[in-house]
Design a protein around this motif. Structure first.
Motif: not given
Lengths: 165, 207
Positions: A29-33, A52-53, A67, A100-101, B69, B79, B152-154, B156-157, B159-161, B163
């Motif tokens: 499940g990689l999204g923006s990562c 992640m970042l 990360k 993703m969004f 979101l 968010m 997991g993909s959804v 990620s946004l 979770i990155s924030e 993070g």
């Protein structure tokens, strides 16, 4: 044939692991990562970091080095070097960095995937590690599985055929 | 909210739980008015979870989910997300649009997505406005966006924030009941350290 003893090692979010042949290594499940796999043509070991970042320097609380694109790739490279692998032979395959969004308004949060892609490529270039294959960007999630025997990176997404990089 | 380094006191957790309770309660009322149905909400569980555990709330990182979101800004920034398993999203879209979908339906069209976005919007804007009312802080919610993909993909946004400030997230796990049948989903409220301090200050609790 005997029993297949190969395992699939799971790498979580902001996590980094090594994998020895014949095991495979995956992140789900990689999204923006971005999932960065580093391997060589001949070594038994390879590694995967789930980034992640983009940059540890932008963040105060940066103890978790996996990360970030910069420290995550640095640590993966040195972990592989500790296994006796030569940096000059290392190659990478990368996937992820999706947006993703889709927001109608203006916000820079959506572009985190794009910033991750740029940062990962910059850090790999800094280490002079070639990218052999990549599938980055777009607007869908990805699960990746790397087989260090065949050096193939399998990329799976919902509602799409699997790809082999 | 630097949860990576020090933990929230139990009093602050209680306050967050109470904010979650009132916000989520108002949100379900708004939703049940819109759907003209008998929705109730169980008392939400406020959980502080490791990143890798958030996706487990909906069945793991490869479970298909629909997530709406919304960013909010003003005196506090962050968010909120409304996350549902895809089967639940299908049921909810069906209630909204008066349709019945085949059980393996995956091709959510524009109408289905807008219906789900609307549910998410109502839930989250009433949630955000309750927090605004209780804290007397001005908050504004942006238009929502929807994504249907692996959990997991959804995630990620958000979770990155998160993070950027630590390795854990505050999740308000709210179960909505439709005539006693649970609609399994959760609301997630993500904000930064400074915003949490503003919330506690506004409520008269020193940090």
């Amino acid at each position: 044939m005997g029993v297949d003893m190969a395992e699939v090692i799971k790498v979580g979010i902001a996590d980094c692991k090594l994998c020895k042949k014949p095991d495979k290594i995956t992140t789900i499940g990689l999204g923006s990562c971005i999932g960065v796999v580093i391997y060589t043509a001949s070594d038994d070991y390879c590694g995967l970091v789930h980034i992640m970042l983009p940059a540890s320097s932008e963040i105060k609380n940066n103890q978790n080095r996996c990360k970030f694109a910069d420290t995550g790739i640095d640590d993966l490279v040195s972990a592989l070097e500790k296994k006796g692998m030569r940096k000059a032979s290392m190659t990478a395959k990368i996937a992820g960095g999706a947006t993703m969004f889709q927001f109608s308004g203006n916000t820079d949060l959506g572009s985190i995937g794009e910033r991750n892609i740029k940062a990962v490529k910059q850090r790999l270039a800094y280490h002079r590690i070639r990218i052999a294959a990549e599938e980055c960007g777009a607007d869908f999630g990805r699960t990746i599985v790397f087989d260090n025997g065949t050096k193939e990176l399998q990329v799976r997404s919902t509602g799409k055929p699997d790809r082999i990089l | 909210m630097n949860m990576g380094n020090h933990e929230l006191s139990s009093m602050k957790l209680d306050i967050l739980r109470e904010l979650g309770n009132i916000g989520a309660g108002n949100a379900t009322t708004a939703l049940s008015v819109m759907l003209n149905s008998n929705l109730r909400m169980e008392a939400p569980l406020v959980k502080i979870l490791d990143f890798n555990a958030i996706a487990d709330l909906v069945g793991g990182p490869d479970t298909l989910v629909a997530a709406v979101l919304t960013h909010f800004n003003g005196a506090i920034k962050g968010m909120t997300l409304f996350v549902l398993q895809v089967e639940e999203a299908r049921n909810l879209a069906g209630v909204m649009l008066g349709k019945t979908y085949p059980h393996d339906y995956m091709d959510f069209d524009h109408m289905d997505k807008s219906a789900l976005k609307e549910v998410g919007n109502i839930l989250m804007s009433s949630y955000i406005s309750s927090i605004g009312t209780m804290t007397n802080l001005q908050l504004r919610a942006d238009p929502p966006a929807i994504c249907i993909d692996m959990a997991g993909s959804v995630l990620s946004l958000p979770i990155s924030e998160l993070g950027k400030i630590g390795d854990q997230a505050l999740v308000i796990d709210s179960k909505i009941l439709d005539n006693e049948r649970p609609i399994d989903g959760f609301l997630m409220f993500v904000t930064d350290e400074e915003s949490f301090e503003h919330i506690f200050e506004a409520l008269g609790i020193g940090c």
